[in-house]
Design an enzyme around this catalytic site. Structure first.
Site, PDB file in Angstrom:
ATOM      1  N   ASN A 190      54.522  43.810  71.461  1.00 52.16           N
ATOM      2  CA  ASN A 190      54.556  43.994  72.921  1.00 52.16           C
ATOM      3  C   ASN A 190      55.392  45.200  73.327  1.00 52.16           C
ATOM      4  OD1 ASN A 190      52.914  42.282  74.386  1.00 52.16           O
ATOM      5  ND2 ASN A 190      54.358  40.588  74.397  1.00 52.16           N
ATOM      6  N   HIS A 195      52.566  45.280  77.382  1.00 42.73           N
ATOM      7  CA  HIS A 195      52.165  43.887  77.604  1.00 42.73           C
ATOM      8  C   HIS A 195      50.670  43.718  77.838  1.00 42.73           C
ATOM      9  CE1 HIS A 195      56.130  42.001  77.607  1.00 42.73           C
ATOM     10  NE2 HIS A 195      56.578  43.117  78.163  1.00 42.73           N
ATOM     11  N   ASP A 199      48.504  41.188  75.693  1.00 45.58           N
ATOM     12  CA  ASP A 199      47.597  40.139  76.200  1.00 45.58           C
ATOM     13  C   ASP A 199      46.214  40.262  75.573  1.00 45.58           C
ATOM     14  OD1 ASP A 199      49.594  39.135  77.790  1.00 45.58           O
ATOM     15  OD2 ASP A 199      48.829  39.980  79.673  1.00 45.58           O
ATOM     16  N   GLU A 226      53.021  33.265  71.905  1.00 44.90           N
ATOM     17  CA  GLU A 226      52.121  33.740  70.850  1.00 44.90           C
ATOM     18  C   GLU A 226      51.827  32.650  69.819  1.00 44.90           C
ATOM     19  OE1 GLU A 226      56.306  35.187  69.607  1.00 44.90           O
ATOM     20  OE2 GLU A 226      55.198  34.755  71.436  1.00 44.90           O
TER      21      GLU A 226
END
Length: 308
Positions: A190, A195, A199, A226
């Site tokens: 990340n 981010h 995702d 996660e």
């Protein structure tokens, strides 16, 4: 309006159908009560006009059968030369909505049909509204059980299924497997890729897990962050280990880039596995704690592996 007309007298049936068609209705003609059992399901009438006295089955018994067979209420008007009050009473108690005495006055018939047409319109509106409500409830139920990012089942649904699995497998004296999966060094992923990319990565993992576990009773859920969980019914320990190896090999072949991983320059997964015997473990919280311990062991052993 779609009208089903049942009368064993040909001329009466013909004359009445002509009158109904002239005022704009679609009419299907039947000469006996037995025929309706095949016709009604695919014609889907808004109204049934029915004689009482028929050779194979009388209209009162046929109405009772219709009311038992079909949940949706179809208005029924009896057409009969019988004028006795007790017969009229039996016809209405059986499920009839009205009773007209032959020969039926044209104006009276047209008025009754008009009233039934209004009811048919209201029934259609109500049916459509019920369909909309059911669709809305289904969407709400799906939203309540679905992880918004990945589309997988969420933890709420998973908790329910684990309890269900415990009950079913105890009853059938079977074991099931639960696999907890964690993305290795996902925080670094990340931080490096952002981010949005993170995702997208989680969504890709979810899609791949769904492809791997597509049996009817397989459950793939996002546990949080996660972490993912696979729930496999009627599965023993050896089969569960094979599935962990299958997951590991599948993601190795995918070769998803992870520049900041300390293991490799590709994304890897750590897995914890437990085989649940419902005769020994009867609490879902214990199951989660045990599989979390196994996941921790996999990470402690260098990640990109599984522990059981």
């Amino acid at each position: 309006m779609k009208i089903l007309l049942i009368d064993d007298v040909y001329l009466e049936r013909l004359h009445l159908s002509i009158r109904l068609k002239k005022i704009g209705h679609e009419v299907s003609l039947l000469s006996s009560g037995i025929e309706i059992k095949e016709k009604i399901e695919y014609f889907e009438p808004d109204l049934i006009l029915m004689d009482i006295n028929m050779p194979d089955i009388n209209g009162i018994d046929l109405t009772k059968w219709i009311r038992r067979k079909f949940k949706d209420w179809i208005p029924i008007i009896f057409l009969s030369s019988y004028q006795q009050p007790n017969i009229i009473e039996k016809a209405i108690i059986a499920g009839g909505d009205d009773y007209l005495i032959k020969p039926v006055n044209r104006t009276v018939l047209a008025s009754k049909i008009l009233a039934m047409e209004r009811i048919a319109i209201m029934r259609t509106k109500l049916k459509n509204k019920n369909i909309q409500i059911e669709e809305m409830n289904n969407r709400l139920q799906k939203q309540a059980n679905e992880d918004p990012l990945t589309g997988l089942f969420n933890r709420r649904f998973l908790n329910h299924k684990v309890v269900e699995f415990l009950n079913i497998h105890e009853r059938n004296q079977l074991t099931f497997v639960l696999i907890m999966i964690d993305v290795d060094y996902f925080k670094k992923y990340n931080d490096f890729y952002g981010h949005i990319k993170g995702d997208q990565c989680l969504t890709q993992i979810a899609n791949e897990l769904n492809l791997l576990f597509s049996r009817k009773d397989d459950i793939v859920a996002r546990f949080g962050g996660e972490e993912f969980i696979i729930l496999l019914g009627n599965t023993n320990l050896e089969q569960g280990i094979n599935q962990c190896q299958r997951i590991k090999e599948h993601f190795r072949k995918l070769n998803i880039s992870h520049e900041k991983s300390f293991l490799d320059k590709r994304l890897t997964l750590s897995q914890g596995l437990i085989c649940v015997d419902p005769n020994i473990i009867i609490d879902s919280n214990i199951i989660y704690n045990l599989v979390d311990i196994k996941l921790y062991e996999a990470k402690k052993n260098g990640r990109n592996t599984y522990a059981y």
